[in-house]
Design an enzyme around this catalytic site. Sequence first.
Site, PDB file in Angstrom:
ATOM      1  N   LEU A   1       0.812  -1.223   0.000  1.00  0.00           N
ATOM      2  CA  LEU A   1       0.000   0.000   0.000  1.00  0.00           C
ATOM      3  C   LEU A   1       0.841   1.267   0.000  1.00  0.00           C
ATOM      4  O   LEU A   1       1.900   1.337   0.615  1.00  0.00           O
ATOM      5  CB  LEU A   1      -0.926  -0.004   1.225  1.00  0.00           C
TER       6      LEU A   1
ATOM      7  N   ARG B   1       3.678  -0.874  -8.759  1.00  0.00           N
ATOM      8  CA  ARG B   1       4.610  -1.301  -9.813  1.00  0.00           C
ATOM      9  C   ARG B   1       5.747  -0.300 -10.034  1.00  0.00           C
ATOM     10  O   ARG B   1       6.730  -0.639 -10.696  1.00  0.00           O
ATOM     11  CB  ARG B   1       3.861  -1.551 -11.124  1.00  0.00           C
TER      12      ARG B   1
ATOM     13  N   HIS C   1      -3.622   4.186  -2.244  1.00  0.00           N
ATOM     14  CA  HIS C   1      -4.536   3.344  -1.471  1.00  0.00           C
ATOM     15  C   HIS C   1      -5.002   4.092  -0.223  1.00  0.00           C
ATOM     16  O   HIS C   1      -6.173   4.024   0.156  1.00  0.00           O
ATOM     17  CB  HIS C   1      -3.831   2.058  -1.022  1.00  0.00           C
TER      18      HIS C   1
HETATM   19  P1  AMP Z   1      -4.145  -2.132  -6.522  1.00  0.00           P
HETATM   20  O1  AMP Z   1      -3.604  -2.520  -5.190  1.00  0.00           O
HETATM   21  O2  AMP Z   1      -3.126  -1.638  -7.474  1.00  0.00           O
HETATM   22  O3  AMP Z   1      -5.063  -3.198  -7.099  1.00  0.00           O
HETATM   23  O4  AMP Z   1      -5.084  -0.875  -6.263  1.00  0.00           O
HETATM   24  C1  AMP Z   1      -6.147  -0.937  -5.334  1.00  0.00           C
HETATM   25  C2  AMP Z   1      -7.009   0.288  -5.496  1.00  0.00           C
HETATM   26  O5  AMP Z   1      -6.211   1.456  -5.242  1.00  0.00           O
HETATM   27  C3  AMP Z   1      -7.577   0.445  -6.906  1.00  0.00           C
HETATM   28  O6  AMP Z   1      -8.921   0.917  -6.825  1.00  0.00           O
HETATM   29  C4  AMP Z   1      -6.664   1.470  -7.524  1.00  0.00           C
HETATM   30  O7  AMP Z   1      -7.274   2.206  -8.553  1.00  0.00           O
HETATM   31  C5  AMP Z   1      -6.357   2.346  -6.329  1.00  0.00           C
HETATM   32  N1  AMP Z   1      -5.117   3.098  -6.566  1.00  0.00           N
HETATM   33  C6  AMP Z   1      -3.898   2.601  -6.896  1.00  0.00           C
HETATM   34  N2  AMP Z   1      -3.018   3.599  -7.120  1.00  0.00           N
HETATM   35  C7  AMP Z   1      -3.706   4.756  -6.934  1.00  0.00           C
HETATM   36  C8  AMP Z   1      -3.356   6.133  -7.031  1.00  0.00           C
HETATM   37  N3  AMP Z   1      -2.123   6.533  -7.371  1.00  0.00           N
HETATM   38  N4  AMP Z   1      -4.312   7.051  -6.763  1.00  0.00           N
HETATM   39  C9  AMP Z   1      -5.571   6.665  -6.430  1.00  0.00           C
HETATM   40  N5  AMP Z   1      -5.965   5.382  -6.324  1.00  0.00           N
HETATM   41  C10 AMP Z   1      -5.055   4.438  -6.576  1.00  0.00           C
END
Ligand code: AMP
Length: 280
Positions: free
Chosen positions: A33, A187, A37
């Site tokens: 996170l 990433r 997140h």
């Molecule tokens: P992930 O862990 O990458 O699957 O992301 C989980 C949630 O966090 C998803 O709804 C993503 O769109 C959101 N998220 C990831 N990076 C960002 C960011 N930079 N800004 C806002 N939300 C994000």
Amino acid sequence: MIKAATIADVKKYVRECKKSGKSIGLVPTMGFLHEGHGSLIKRARKENDIVIVSDFVNPTQFGPNEDLEAYPRDFDADCRLCESLGADLIFHPTPEEMYGKSNYSKVHVDKLTAGLCGAVRPVHFDGVCSVVTKLFNISEADRAYFGQKDAQQLAVVSRMVADLNYNIEIIGCPIIREEDGLAKSSRNTYLNEEQRLAAPVLHRALAKAEEQARAGEKDAKKLCAQITEEIEKEPLAKIDYVEAVDWEELQHTDVIEGKTLFAIAVYIGKVRLIDNFITE
Ligand code: AMP
């Protein structure tokens, strides 16, 4: 904060919350996170009595040649962040716990998943929709929070909820960025120093186009050409796609009419980064 590894434990907790009439906000994540997140968790904290964060690297949304094994993980750090932001429960199941010995069911959303990231990641959105459905059912959440960072995911999940009458409200949240504009992403840790310096080209290109769209430019094709040209100036960048689509159905458009999503995917070395903006 409760750390739950089993579906049964989450369901037990949810039953107690529901008995006392508490509202539940769910933040689905794959862990590792960051502040992106964090912004979702903060918003959920404001709008609900109970906040559940799921922390699960979902194997079914990764294709055979993608980064499932390499995907970064740090559950202890995730717990610390969730706790500091006032989450009530973090759900961290194993793949076996989520999918059992076998799983023959999946949720598929048509049309919206065909283009953009769906074109090169054919199993991705079935995996996302299926795991999100499971998380909705397990958490019985009133609201679920998704980042605009993954704009296609936000559109697809919203459509799934509308089409199939799920009793949950989907809340889209703005993209959180590093100081140089790079959208925060788990990433980004794959980038070496040189690649990290090149990566803000995505935002730079989009920001110029967004400014023109705000000033009244309606020619989406022209803006996509400019975004492409800007990205091509960066030698480490290789474009996967630069697309303008309508925000309702995610279909290609050459003109801005109503809400339009400008979405891009760009390889910096082997790392595939995505970014976007949506016009008003
Ligand atoms: P992930 O862990 O990458 O699957 O992301 C989980 C949630 O966090 C998803 O709804 C993503 O769109 C959101 N998220 C990831 N990076 C960002 C960011 N930079 N800004 C806002 N939300 C994000």
